[in-house]
Design a protein around this motif. Structure first.
Motif, mmCIF file in Angstrom:
data_model
loop_
_atom_site.group_PDB
_atom_site.id
_atom_site.type_symbol
_atom_site.label_atom_id
_atom_site.label_comp_id
_atom_site.label_asym_id
_atom_site.label_seq_id
_atom_site.Cartn_x
_atom_site.Cartn_y
_atom_site.Cartn_z
ATOM 1 N N ARG A 3 0.849 -1.193 0.000
ATOM 2 C CA ARG A 3 0.000 0.000 0.000
ATOM 3 C C ARG A 3 0.886 1.244 0.000
ATOM 4 N N ARG A 4 0.433 2.280 -0.662
ATOM 5 C CA ARG A 4 1.186 3.517 -0.756
ATOM 6 C C ARG A 4 1.508 4.076 0.634
ATOM 7 N N ASN A 5 2.765 4.504 0.811
ATOM 8 C CA ASN A 5 3.202 5.149 2.044
ATOM 9 C C ASN A 5 2.854 6.635 1.953
ATOM 10 N N GLU A 6 1.858 7.046 2.697
ATOM 11 C CA GLU A 6 1.398 8.431 2.642
ATOM 12 C C GLU A 6 2.382 9.391 3.296
ATOM 13 N N ASN A 7 3.379 8.848 4.020
ATOM 14 C CA ASN A 7 4.387 9.678 4.674
ATOM 15 C C ASN A 7 5.707 9.682 3.922
ATOM 16 N N PHE A 8 5.708 9.189 2.693
ATOM 17 C CA PHE A 8 6.952 9.116 1.926
ATOM 18 C C PHE A 8 7.519 10.519 1.735
ATOM 19 N N TYR A 9 8.819 10.655 1.933
ATOM 20 C CA TYR A 9 9.449 11.981 1.912
ATOM 21 C C TYR A 9 9.699 12.498 0.496
ATOM 22 N N ARG A 10 9.743 11.634 -0.490
ATOM 23 C CA ARG A 10 9.803 12.111 -1.877
ATOM 24 C C ARG A 10 8.374 12.193 -2.415
ATOM 25 N N ASP A 11 8.217 12.336 -3.716
ATOM 26 C CA ASP A 11 6.871 12.406 -4.282
ATOM 27 C C ASP A 11 6.093 11.136 -3.933
ATOM 28 N N ILE A 12 4.889 11.321 -3.425
ATOM 29 C CA ILE A 12 4.039 10.184 -3.070
ATOM 30 C C ILE A 12 3.807 9.317 -4.303
ATOM 31 N N ALA A 13 3.822 7.995 -4.113
ATOM 32 C CA ALA A 13 3.607 7.074 -5.228
ATOM 33 C C ALA A 13 2.270 7.332 -5.897
ATOM 34 N N GLU A 14 2.231 7.144 -7.210
ATOM 35 C CA GLU A 14 0.982 7.314 -7.956
ATOM 36 C C GLU A 14 -0.008 6.202 -7.625
ATOM 37 N N LEU A 15 0.502 4.970 -7.540
ATOM 38 C CA LEU A 15 -0.362 3.823 -7.272
ATOM 39 C C LEU A 15 -0.809 3.824 -5.816
ATOM 40 N N GLU A 16 -2.046 3.388 -5.595
ATOM 41 C CA GLU A 16 -2.492 3.200 -4.218
ATOM 42 C C GLU A 16 -2.029 1.850 -3.686
ATOM 43 N N ARG A 17 -2.045 0.839 -4.557
ATOM 44 C CA ARG A 17 -1.644 -0.506 -4.141
ATOM 45 C C ARG A 17 -0.930 -1.231 -5.283
ATOM 46 N N ILE A 18 -0.137 -2.228 -4.883
ATOM 47 C CA ILE A 18 0.419 -3.202 -5.821
ATOM 48 C C ILE A 18 0.085 -4.588 -5.278
ATOM 49 N N ARG A 19 -0.509 -5.413 -6.113
ATOM 50 C CA ARG A 19 -0.821 -6.798 -5.732
ATOM 51 C C ARG A 19 0.152 -7.719 -6.439
ATOM 52 N N PHE A 20 1.032 -8.343 -5.669
ATOM 53 C CA PHE A 20 1.985 -9.308 -6.199
ATOM 54 C C PHE A 20 1.408 -10.714 -6.028
ATOM 55 N N LEU A 21 1.172 -11.399 -7.140
ATOM 56 C CA LEU A 21 0.671 -12.770 -7.074
ATOM 57 C C LEU A 21 1.837 -13.717 -6.856
ATOM 58 N N LEU A 22 1.651 -14.678 -5.956
ATOM 59 C CA LEU A 22 2.705 -15.621 -5.592
ATOM 60 C C LEU A 22 2.196 -17.054 -5.696
ATOM 61 N N GLY A 23 3.134 -18.008 -5.765
ATOM 62 C CA GLY A 23 2.774 -19.414 -5.776
ATOM 63 C C GLY A 23 1.917 -19.774 -6.977
ATOM 64 N N ALA A 24 0.898 -20.591 -6.744
ATOM 65 C CA ALA A 24 0.019 -21.025 -7.836
ATOM 66 C C ALA A 24 -0.696 -19.843 -8.474
ATOM 67 N N ASN A 25 -0.926 -18.792 -7.702
ATOM 68 C CA ASN A 25 -1.592 -17.607 -8.255
ATOM 69 C C ASN A 25 -0.773 -16.932 -9.348
ATOM 70 N N ALA A 26 0.545 -17.181 -9.335
ATOM 71 C CA ALA A 26 1.428 -16.541 -10.313
ATOM 72 C C ALA A 26 1.662 -17.388 -11.549
ATOM 73 N N SER A 27 1.077 -18.576 -11.589
ATOM 74 C CA SER A 27 1.311 -19.470 -12.729
ATOM 75 C C SER A 27 0.567 -18.983 -13.967
ATOM 76 N N ASN A 28 1.077 -19.393 -15.122
ATOM 77 C CA ASN A 28 0.475 -19.024 -16.409
ATOM 78 C C ASN A 28 0.288 -17.511 -16.530
ATOM 79 N N ALA A 29 1.351 -16.777 -16.226
ATOM 80 C CA ALA A 29 1.250 -15.310 -16.207
ATOM 81 C C ALA A 29 0.898 -14.734 -17.566
#
Length: 576
Positions: free
Chosen positions: A275-301
């Motif tokens: 989740r975006r760090n709202e206290n980041f000292y540089r420019d706040i990230a554009e994305l609110e979230r990143i979902r990284f799929l792992l394990g079987a969820n990452a198969s057949n990308a």
């Protein structure tokens, strides 16, 4: 940095920049500028709106600077919020090995850690060193002492200010032998005076660190080294919150980092949500979230990409021709970036039968690198001539193309101390990959080469660092674009990433001279000479250099794939 090649096929991990770096490892104050070699391929950015403004680059570390390099003033305490949205990507078949910056030794872990933590400096998308927690620095006239001034607004995700004491604590912790065996700091921090003594237990603190006040800290290194600042961009130098780290255990599952993102959710081997760090000292990230799929969820990308379930993916070699076809709409979403990497097979020169140079030479002639690149991998990679990849300073394009000569195999074995193939001891290779191909070729000569694999990549890394594997398949991607990160890190007799047990005093002398030289042409010449000596000793079988082929949805902007892979996600934006 070390790269888990057996887990990269069809995964984003191919590009994420192997600690050593990936052991894929993984491969640039300012990075060394190539003088005799072609420059690294320019990073490719997905169709994008202009990226957020960057700070002015610092002067080269080679300059005997005594005045602070001017930079724009720190950003306001509350930068504007990013545009939002959630990016989804298939990351890996397994969890990252660790998210503790001090223990990072592989590409996957390093990629995620870069989103959660920061250090004094960072590499930008051009692989140039930029200020991060430090807003400026000075370099002493002798090139050995770097004095950093921290940003006024440097802070952890909970808003707690970051001070020089936090930087000192993090470096002391990363070099504490009680933390773990075979610490990455042995590769990335030993330029700092006193780190070697700290690691071997003869000192309780690092002599080369001087905390001058809350915002000023000086690091003294053992000799002038043009790549030192770029080396500090490795995660092992990142700052951690002492309150969290001293809890012990897996404190990093909910770290109070200083990066552009924080961990919102982690379902082991299934899903990691940042989740975006709202206290980041540089420019706040554009994305609110990143979902990284792992394990079987990452198969057949690739299938998931075509179905619109993920926003980007690496393209496996078997699908590249179809994706490249100009009649396929996917071809317009494909980018290809040569990587500063090497896939290779290592042979431990101290373990039978690879304790004989003729045996190593014989096995190096069995694999046809050109056929692997052109046929097996369908022209998706570049066959290796030597160790350094094209685009790396010091790359030697005069090295001859490798020619397989399996007909010389039996004769070379006969010239070894073993005398004949029948006298060779049992051989075990680890890591799968191209050791499987080598095993099949060896079988045609009546040699049984057993291939074993590790289910967990972290366990494999541990075995590599203990130098107990006679033959192994692995890869390396640069942590910074300097030949020291390949030749020095992988082949110096003092390096913890030298898993071949290789030792050549002549090579060590060349590597030491090249590391401390301030003349770039001389450095490249010394590294080329060292590379030729290493190749003549055959401790490794270089196979190929990767090219990252990636599909990125048109609405994903600001995503840059560099020759080190993807470094940061803070500028990525979804514009639908």
């Amino acid at each position: 940095m070390n790269c888990p090649r057996h887990r990269l096929i069809g995964s984003l991990l191919v590009l994420l920049a192997l600690l050593a770096g990936c052991t894929f490892a993984p491969q640039p104050v300012a990075p060394v500028t190539p003088t005799l070699a072609p420059p690294p391929a320019m990073p490719t950015t997905a169709p994008a709106t202009p990226p957020a403004s960057e700070l002015e680059r610092p002067t080269s570390p080679n300059a005997a600077a005594v005045e602070a390099t001017p930079f724009p003033p720190p950003q306001p305490a509350a930068p504007p919020r990013g545009a939002g949205g959630t990016l989804i990507m298939a990351l890996s078949a397994q969890d990252p090995t660790t998210l503790d910056p001090a223990l990072v030794g592989d590409v996957l872990s390093a990629f995620v850690v870069r989103q959660l933590f920061t250090g004094l400096v960072r590499l930008d998308d051009q692989l140039d060193v930029q200020p991060d927690l430090a807003q400026a620095w000075t370099i002493s006239p002798d090139g050995r002492t770097y004095t950093f001034t921290l940003r006024d607004d440097a802070r952890f995700a909970d808003g707690t200010p970051i001070t020089s004491a936090d930087v000192q604590f993090s470096l002391e912790r990363a070099t504490d032998p009680r933390l773990a065996a075979n610490l990455p700091a042995a590769t990335y921090l030993t330029d700092i005076v006193g780190v070697r003594e700290k690691l071997n237990g003869t000192a309780g603190s690092i002599r080369g660190i001087d905390v001058q006040d809350e915002r000023t800290i000086a690091l003294t290194i053992d000799a002038p080294k043009s790549y030192f600042l770029a080396k500090l961009a490795h995660p092992v130098s990142f700052v951690v919150d002492r309150r969290m780290a001293e809890r012990g255990g897996e404190w990093f599952t909910q770290p109070n980092g200083s990066g552009a993102f924080t961990i919102e959710q982690w379902q082991r081997n299934e899903l990691l949500v940042l989740r975006r760090n709202e206290n980041f000292y540089r420019d706040i990230a554009e994305l609110e979230r990143i979902r990284f799929l792992l394990g079987a969820n990452a198969s057949n990308a690739l299938v998931q990409y075509e179905e619109g379930r993920v926003d980007l993916t690496s393209v496996p070699s078997f699908a590249l021709e179809r994706v490249r076809d100009t009649s396929n709409p996917l071809s317009r979403e494909l980018i290809s970036v040569p990587q500063l990497s090497l896939t290779y097979i290592g042979m431990n020169v101290n373990l039978p039968p690879f304790d004989d140079i003729k045996v190593r030479e014989a096995f190096s002639l069995l694999l046809d690198r050109n056929k692997i690149a052109e046929v097996s991998l369908r022209n998706s990679v570049v066959p290796a001539r030597g160790i350094l990849p094209p685009g790396m300073p010091g790359y030697n394009d005069a090295l001859p193309a490798h020619v397989a000569a399996p007909d010389q195999f039996a004769d070379l074995i006969a010239q070894s101390k073993y005398g004949s193939i029948a006298n060779l001891p049992p051989i075990v290779a680890y890591g799968g990959g191209w050791t499987d191909t080598l095993s099949q070729l060896a079988a045609t000569y009546g040699i049984t080469l057993e291939v074993r694999s590790f289910e967990n990549f972290g366990t494999y890394l541990t075995a590599l660092r203990e130098n107990r594997l006679p033959m192994f398949a692995t890869g390396w991607i640069a942590d910074y674009p300097d030949p020291e990160n390949f030749l020095g890190v992988l082949f110096s007799s003092e390096s913890g990433e030298n898993h071949m047990g290789y030792r050549n005093p002549a090579v060590d002398r060349l590597l030491e001279a090249a590391a401390s030289s301030t003349d770039q042409a001389e450095r490249e010449s010394l590294y080329r000479e060292a590379e030729q000596l290493i190749l003549a000793d055959h401790p490794v079988i270089p196979i190929y250099h990767d090219v990252e082929h990636m599909l990125i949805k048109p609405y994903v902007t600001g995503l840059t794939v560099t020759p080190l892979g993807i470094l940061e996600m803070s500028n990525v934006e979804l514009i639908r």
